[in-house]
Design a protein around this motif. Structure first.
Motif, PDB file in Angstrom:
ATOM      1  N   ARG A 152       1.094  -1.270   0.105  1.00  0.00           N
ATOM      2  CA  ARG A 152      -0.107   0.018   0.042  1.00  0.00           C
ATOM      3  C   ARG A 152       1.071   1.188   0.000  1.00  0.00           C
ATOM      4  N   ARG A 153       2.069   1.023   0.403  1.00  0.00           N
ATOM      5  CA  ARG A 153       3.121   2.277   0.394  1.00  0.00           C
ATOM      6  C   ARG A 153       4.350   1.867  -0.091  1.00  0.00           C
ATOM      7  N   THR A 180       5.630   7.172  -9.819  1.00  0.00           N
ATOM      8  CA  THR A 180       4.668   8.066  -9.089  1.00  0.00           C
ATOM      9  C   THR A 180       3.419   7.677  -9.640  1.00  0.00           C
ATOM     10  N   HIS A 236      -0.014   5.869  -8.045  1.00  0.00           N
ATOM     11  CA  HIS A 236      -1.122   6.558  -7.947  1.00  0.00           C
ATOM     12  C   HIS A 236      -2.411   5.905  -8.890  1.00  0.00           C
ATOM     13  N   GLU A 237      -2.169   5.471  -9.868  1.00  0.00           N
ATOM     14  CA  GLU A 237      -3.180   4.901 -10.780  1.00  0.00           C
ATOM     15  C   GLU A 237      -3.734   3.559  -9.860  1.00  0.00           C
ATOM     16  N   HIS A 238      -2.773   2.937  -9.211  1.00  0.00           N
ATOM     17  CA  HIS A 238      -3.097   1.956  -8.400  1.00  0.00           C
ATOM     18  C   HIS A 238      -3.382   2.279  -6.853  1.00  0.00           C
ATOM     19  N   GLN A 239      -3.630   3.576  -6.806  1.00  0.00           N
ATOM     20  CA  GLN A 239      -4.147   3.988  -5.235  1.00  0.00           C
ATOM     21  C   GLN A 239      -2.999   3.440  -4.109  1.00  0.00           C
ATOM     22  N   VAL A 240      -1.742   3.530  -4.584  1.00  0.00           N
ATOM     23  CA  VAL A 240      -0.659   3.216  -3.751  1.00  0.00           C
ATOM     24  C   VAL A 240       0.093   4.571  -3.514  1.00  0.00           C
ATOM     25  N   SER A 241       0.803   4.812  -2.323  1.00  0.00           N
ATOM     26  CA  SER A 241       1.342   5.934  -2.175  1.00  0.00           C
ATOM     27  C   SER A 241       2.765   5.793  -2.247  1.00  0.00           C
ATOM     28  N   ASP A 295       4.078  11.294  -2.505  1.00  0.00           N
ATOM     29  CA  ASP A 295       3.313  11.577  -1.135  1.00  0.00           C
ATOM     30  C   ASP A 295       4.190  11.912  -0.100  1.00  0.00           C
TER      31      ASP A 295
END
Length: 211
Positions: free
Chosen positions: A23-24, A47, A51-56, A91
């Motif tokens: 997730r990060r 990046t 972000h396309e995969h909702q990961v920071s 992020d």
């Protein structure tokens, strides 16, 4: 729920890490020396993909391997890299700077923190070079200056993490709710949940944290 932050080298392992449940992501070049700053191109594409995969994404800001005592030119490079990370919508950023006697380089850090506006700030494992007798004081300084997390092994990386858990627990207690202690170095998919439970933390960091 344990947040597992995975350290990867460049973009190559990113899709695999995200598929495995990251997730990060801490984005590095040259993990063999502990991680340095990736190129502008890698930073931009990694990046965007994350972000396309909702990961920071946390970008490592470190101009070279070796110690954490930087001259003015190196600090200038780090500042430029921080502005680039900001421009790419990263992020968070991870950096550290110390004086020759292993204390926080307060002046350098104030400038780097200033250049990081709007991003989460992680003080990386340079923290483990600070004498343990002064680490609680360092935690307070970093918390007061807007740092979000401290990445620490609780001792030299040559010491297995099972043997540094006592010191890590001390740091978690000293940090309280003023700053997050992010344990790392030797944390794997096999031991992460047990270490998290022992320390009472819900975030951990590693290169092998997802198996």
């Amino acid at each position: 729920m344990m947040l597992k932050e995975v350290a990867i080298e460049n973009f190559t392992d990113m899709p695999k890490a995200i598929n495995a449940g990251a997730r990060r992501i801490e984005l590095n070049d040259n993990l063999a020396v502990g991680g340095t700053t990736v190129s502008k191109g890698v930073l931009a594409e990694a990046t965007r993909y994350a972000h396309e995969h909702q990961v920071s994404v946390v970008a490592m800001i470190r101009p070279r391997g070796g110690d954490f005592v930087y001259n003015d030119l190196e600090l200038k490079m780090m500042e430029a890299d921080l502005f680039e990370a900001q421009a790419q919508g990263v992020d968070g950023v991870a950096f550290g700077a110390l004086t020759a006697d292993n204390w926080l380089d307060e002046e350098a850090l104030e400038n780097l923190i200033g250049a990081s506006a709007g991003m989460d700030i992680v003080f990386h494992m340079a923290f483990d070079s600070i004498p343990q007798s002064r680490q609680a004081e360092a935690i307070t300084w970093l918390a007061e200056h807007g740092v979000s997390r401290i990445l620490t092994h609780g001792g030299p990386l040559t010491t297995p993490i099972q043997e540094t858990l006592g010191q890590l627990k001390t740091l978690v207690e000293a940090a309280g709710d003023q700053i997050t202690i992010l344990p790392g170095g030797g944390i794997t998919a096999e031991n992460v949940d047990e270490i998290g439970a022992q320390l009472g933390v819900n975030e951990a960091h590693g290169t092998k944290i997802l198996g």
